[in-house]
Design a protein around this motif. Structure first.
Motif, PDB file in Angstrom:
ATOM      1  N   VAL A 197       0.864  -1.165   0.000  1.00 56.19           N
ATOM      2  CA  VAL A 197       0.000   0.000   0.000  1.00 56.19           C
ATOM      3  C   VAL A 197       0.910   1.227   0.000  1.00 56.19           C
ATOM      4  O   VAL A 197       2.009   1.191   0.546  1.00 56.19           O
ATOM      5  CB  VAL A 197      -0.904  -0.023   1.259  1.00 56.19           C
ATOM      6  CG1 VAL A 197      -1.614   1.299   1.458  1.00 56.19           C
ATOM      7  CG2 VAL A 197      -1.925  -1.154   1.138  1.00 56.19           C
ATOM      8  N   ASP A 198       0.489   2.269  -0.643  1.00 58.31           N
ATOM      9  CA  ASP A 198       1.333   3.460  -0.754  1.00 58.31           C
ATOM     10  C   ASP A 198       0.909   4.559   0.201  1.00 58.31           C
ATOM     11  O   ASP A 198      -0.246   4.650   0.577  1.00 58.31           O
ATOM     12  CB  ASP A 198       1.220   4.025  -2.172  1.00 58.31           C
ATOM     13  CG  ASP A 198       1.378   2.957  -3.219  1.00 58.31           C
ATOM     14  OD1 ASP A 198       2.525   2.572  -3.469  1.00 58.31           O
ATOM     15  OD2 ASP A 198       0.354   2.487  -3.759  1.00 58.31           O
ATOM     16  N   PHE A 199       1.863   5.376   0.549  1.00 53.69           N
ATOM     17  CA  PHE A 199       1.502   6.619   1.231  1.00 53.69           C
ATOM     18  C   PHE A 199       2.454   7.702   0.754  1.00 53.69           C
ATOM     19  O   PHE A 199       3.584   7.432   0.355  1.00 53.69           O
ATOM     20  CB  PHE A 199       1.522   6.461   2.750  1.00 53.69           C
ATOM     21  CG  PHE A 199       2.874   6.264   3.368  1.00 53.69           C
ATOM     22  CD1 PHE A 199       3.426   5.005   3.469  1.00 53.69           C
ATOM     23  CD2 PHE A 199       3.583   7.347   3.870  1.00 53.69           C
ATOM     24  CE1 PHE A 199       4.666   4.815   4.059  1.00 53.69           C
ATOM     25  CE2 PHE A 199       4.825   7.170   4.459  1.00 53.69           C
ATOM     26  CZ  PHE A 199       5.365   5.892   4.552  1.00 53.69           C
ATOM     27  N   THR A 200       1.958   8.932   0.756  1.00 47.90           N
ATOM     28  CA  THR A 200       2.752   9.986   0.139  1.00 47.90           C
ATOM     29  C   THR A 200       3.320  10.990   1.124  1.00 47.90           C
ATOM     30  O   THR A 200       4.407  11.502   0.917  1.00 47.90           O
ATOM     31  CB  THR A 200       1.909  10.758  -0.899  1.00 47.90           C
ATOM     32  OG1 THR A 200       0.679  11.097  -0.288  1.00 47.90           O
ATOM     33  CG2 THR A 200       1.652   9.900  -2.114  1.00 47.90           C
ATOM     34  N   LYS A 201       2.575  11.258   2.177  1.00 48.49           N
ATOM     35  CA  LYS A 201       3.077  12.293   3.069  1.00 48.49           C
ATOM     36  C   LYS A 201       4.142  11.744   4.001  1.00 48.49           C
ATOM     37  O   LYS A 201       3.861  10.925   4.875  1.00 48.49           O
ATOM     38  CB  LYS A 201       1.929  12.882   3.896  1.00 48.49           C
ATOM     39  CG  LYS A 201       1.249  14.041   3.173  1.00 48.49           C
ATOM     40  CD  LYS A 201       0.260  14.730   4.104  1.00 48.49           C
ATOM     41  CE  LYS A 201      -0.965  15.201   3.317  1.00 48.49           C
ATOM     42  NZ  LYS A 201      -2.154  15.284   4.140  1.00 48.49           N
ATOM     43  N   CYS A 202       5.359  12.204   3.821  1.00 50.99           N
ATOM     44  CA  CYS A 202       6.422  11.781   4.719  1.00 50.99           C
ATOM     45  C   CYS A 202       7.280  12.993   4.992  1.00 50.99           C
ATOM     46  O   CYS A 202       8.094  13.384   4.203  1.00 50.99           O
ATOM     47  CB  CYS A 202       7.284  10.687   4.081  1.00 50.99           C
ATOM     48  SG  CYS A 202       8.348  11.269   2.765  1.00 50.99           S
ATOM     49  N   ASP A 203       7.056  13.634   6.078  1.00 46.97           N
ATOM     50  CA  ASP A 203       7.863  14.819   6.311  1.00 46.97           C
ATOM     51  C   ASP A 203       9.127  14.462   7.068  1.00 46.97           C
ATOM     52  O   ASP A 203       9.167  14.432   8.288  1.00 46.97           O
ATOM     53  CB  ASP A 203       7.088  15.882   7.072  1.00 46.97           C
ATOM     54  CG  ASP A 203       7.901  17.162   7.105  1.00 46.97           C
ATOM     55  OD1 ASP A 203       8.912  17.215   6.364  1.00 46.97           O
ATOM     56  OD2 ASP A 203       7.553  18.076   7.855  1.00 46.97           O
ATOM     57  N   LEU A 204      10.148  14.180   6.285  1.00 47.42           N
ATOM     58  CA  LEU A 204      11.417  13.831   6.907  1.00 47.42           C
ATOM     59  C   LEU A 204      12.380  15.001   6.864  1.00 47.42           C
ATOM     60  O   LEU A 204      13.542  14.865   7.234  1.00 47.42           O
ATOM     61  CB  LEU A 204      12.042  12.641   6.175  1.00 47.42           C
ATOM     62  CG  LEU A 204      11.254  11.324   6.214  1.00 47.42           C
ATOM     63  CD1 LEU A 204      12.034  10.261   5.466  1.00 47.42           C
ATOM     64  CD2 LEU A 204      11.024  10.890   7.651  1.00 47.42           C
ATOM     65  N   SER A 205      11.910  16.143   6.400  1.00 50.34           N
ATOM     66  CA  SER A 205      12.873  17.212   6.131  1.00 50.34           C
ATOM     67  C   SER A 205      13.626  17.641   7.383  1.00 50.34           C
ATOM     68  O   SER A 205      14.820  17.919   7.333  1.00 50.34           O
ATOM     69  CB  SER A 205      12.179  18.394   5.466  1.00 50.34           C
ATOM     70  OG  SER A 205      11.171  18.892   6.325  1.00 50.34           O
ATOM     71  N   GLU A 206      12.922  17.646   8.514  1.00 48.43           N
ATOM     72  CA  GLU A 206      13.592  18.063   9.735  1.00 48.43           C
ATOM     73  C   GLU A 206      14.680  17.067  10.117  1.00 48.43           C
ATOM     74  O   GLU A 206      15.823  17.410  10.391  1.00 48.43           O
ATOM     75  CB  GLU A 206      12.559  18.159  10.859  1.00 48.43           C
ATOM     76  CG  GLU A 206      12.975  19.036  12.017  1.00 48.43           C
ATOM     77  CD  GLU A 206      11.917  18.984  13.123  1.00 48.43           C
ATOM     78  OE1 GLU A 206      12.295  18.804  14.293  1.00 48.43           O
ATOM     79  OE2 GLU A 206      10.709  19.084  12.796  1.00 48.43           O
ATOM     80  N   LEU A 207      14.285  15.802  10.067  1.00 45.09           N
ATOM     81  CA  LEU A 207      15.228  14.736  10.374  1.00 45.09           C
ATOM     82  C   LEU A 207      16.399  14.762   9.397  1.00 45.09           C
ATOM     83  O   LEU A 207      17.565  14.670   9.779  1.00 45.09           O
ATOM     84  CB  LEU A 207      14.490  13.389  10.292  1.00 45.09           C
ATOM     85  CG  LEU A 207      15.315  12.130  10.527  1.00 45.09           C
ATOM     86  CD1 LEU A 207      15.928  12.126  11.913  1.00 45.09           C
ATOM     87  CD2 LEU A 207      14.452  10.879  10.339  1.00 45.09           C
ATOM     88  N   GLN A 208      16.057  14.941   8.135  1.00 46.68           N
ATOM     89  CA  GLN A 208      17.089  14.942   7.113  1.00 46.68           C
ATOM     90  C   GLN A 208      18.072  16.089   7.322  1.00 46.68           C
ATOM     91  O   GLN A 208      19.290  15.914   7.208  1.00 46.68           O
ATOM     92  CB  GLN A 208      16.429  15.067   5.735  1.00 46.68           C
ATOM     93  CG  GLN A 208      17.427  15.228   4.605  1.00 46.68           C
ATOM     94  CD  GLN A 208      16.796  15.006   3.249  1.00 46.68           C
ATOM     95  OE1 GLN A 208      15.877  14.212   3.088  1.00 46.68           O
ATOM     96  NE2 GLN A 208      17.280  15.715   2.262  1.00 46.68           N
TER      97      GLN A 208
END
Lengths: 155, 155
Positions: free
Chosen positions: B103-114
């Motif tokens: 199953v797919d999901f699109t919202k992944c806010d990793l910018s802070e972690l990144q």
DNA sequence: TATTAATTGAAAAAGATTTTCAATTAACTC
DNA sequence: GAGTTAATTGAAAATCTTTTTCAATTAATA
């Protein structure tokens, strides 16, 4: 830091025999900062221990994986690439796509995201896989690539 | 939703010939909700198109990957497992470790972690790999496994 | 030092993927 | 619709990677 000696003790402690071949494989993986394929490990091990069989390397890699002493690195072509487990607990990798070097990081708060994804999808989530890829400082300096932060290619 | 017809048009639009073999491969992958290995795809395609060569399947998979029409799913044993790219943009997968459904999901806010990881490591981060694994609702009901949210095994 | 079960390595087997090359065919032109 | 052409196909062989088998060796223990 997991020295090859400590690893040796773990192996022995778990009731496995410590052979020169196993020592040699341990040294090679423990010493490397890169992820190595079975073939690459075999090549390196042969330098210190000519005559070792490739099978032995495979068997040792299986043992180390069973003992949870190695991690797998996820590359684009396949995932048969090993790395000594450095933080022994939960952690993730940043891999240099140019030289293969792997750096670890431990803090990854995905719980909020995981909760949301779980609710939306109905999955019982049992684990996650997270890895950053990019260029390490050294390779960046070599190739003259830009600043450290850029969002780009996604796996 | 990417129908097999739309995909066919993309293939043709890029100047590739659309053969019955390619259509058959397209149909098989487009229709599946699971990730499939080249071998599994070959088996399925043969049912509608007996006589197709395994090479042709490999070549088609390579083509689809080059056109960025497929994704790779990361499993524990290896990563030669393909899936039609459903959201065409940036997205991630939740994979059922029991039945293989994805199953797919699109919202992944990793910018802070990144950002943090990038600063600490000195890497120029070019991409990331994120995948959740667990049991889909259906498999959960079958096996009687517990509630949906649990933090457990880590890849 | 003797005993014993684990480990090793050569060879073969099993699998997966790629290369080669002659024959076929989809797409295009007329 | 027939002819042309370059792309595509599939069989076979070649490469790689990984696993299995089995007799000989050896680490660990007494």
């Amino acid at each position: 830091m997991m020295t090859s000696e400590k690893l040796a003790n773990i192996i022995r402690g778990r009731g496995y025999k410590l052979t020169p071949q196993r020592r040699a494989v341990l040294r090679v993986i423990a010493r490397s900062r890169d992820h190595l394929t079975p073939g690459a490990i075999y090549e390196r091990v042969r330098k210190e221990h000519p005559g070792i069989g490739l099978v032995t390397v495979y068997r040792m890699l299986e043992l180390l994986a069973d003992l949870n002493l190695t991690c797998r690195v996820h590359t684009e072509d396949g995932c048969r690439s090993y790395l000594m487990r450095r933080p022994s607990g939960h952690h993730h990798h940043i891999m240099c796509t140019s030289c293969g070097r792997v750096v670890d990081f431990t803090k990854c708060d995905l719980s909020e995201l995981q909760q949301r994804v779980s609710e939306k999808s109905g999955f019982k989530i049992e684990g996650h896989l997270l890895q950053f890829n990019g260029l390490c400082q050294e390779c960046r300096e070599k190739t003259g690539a830009g600043g450290p932060f850029r969002t780009g290619k996604v796996w």
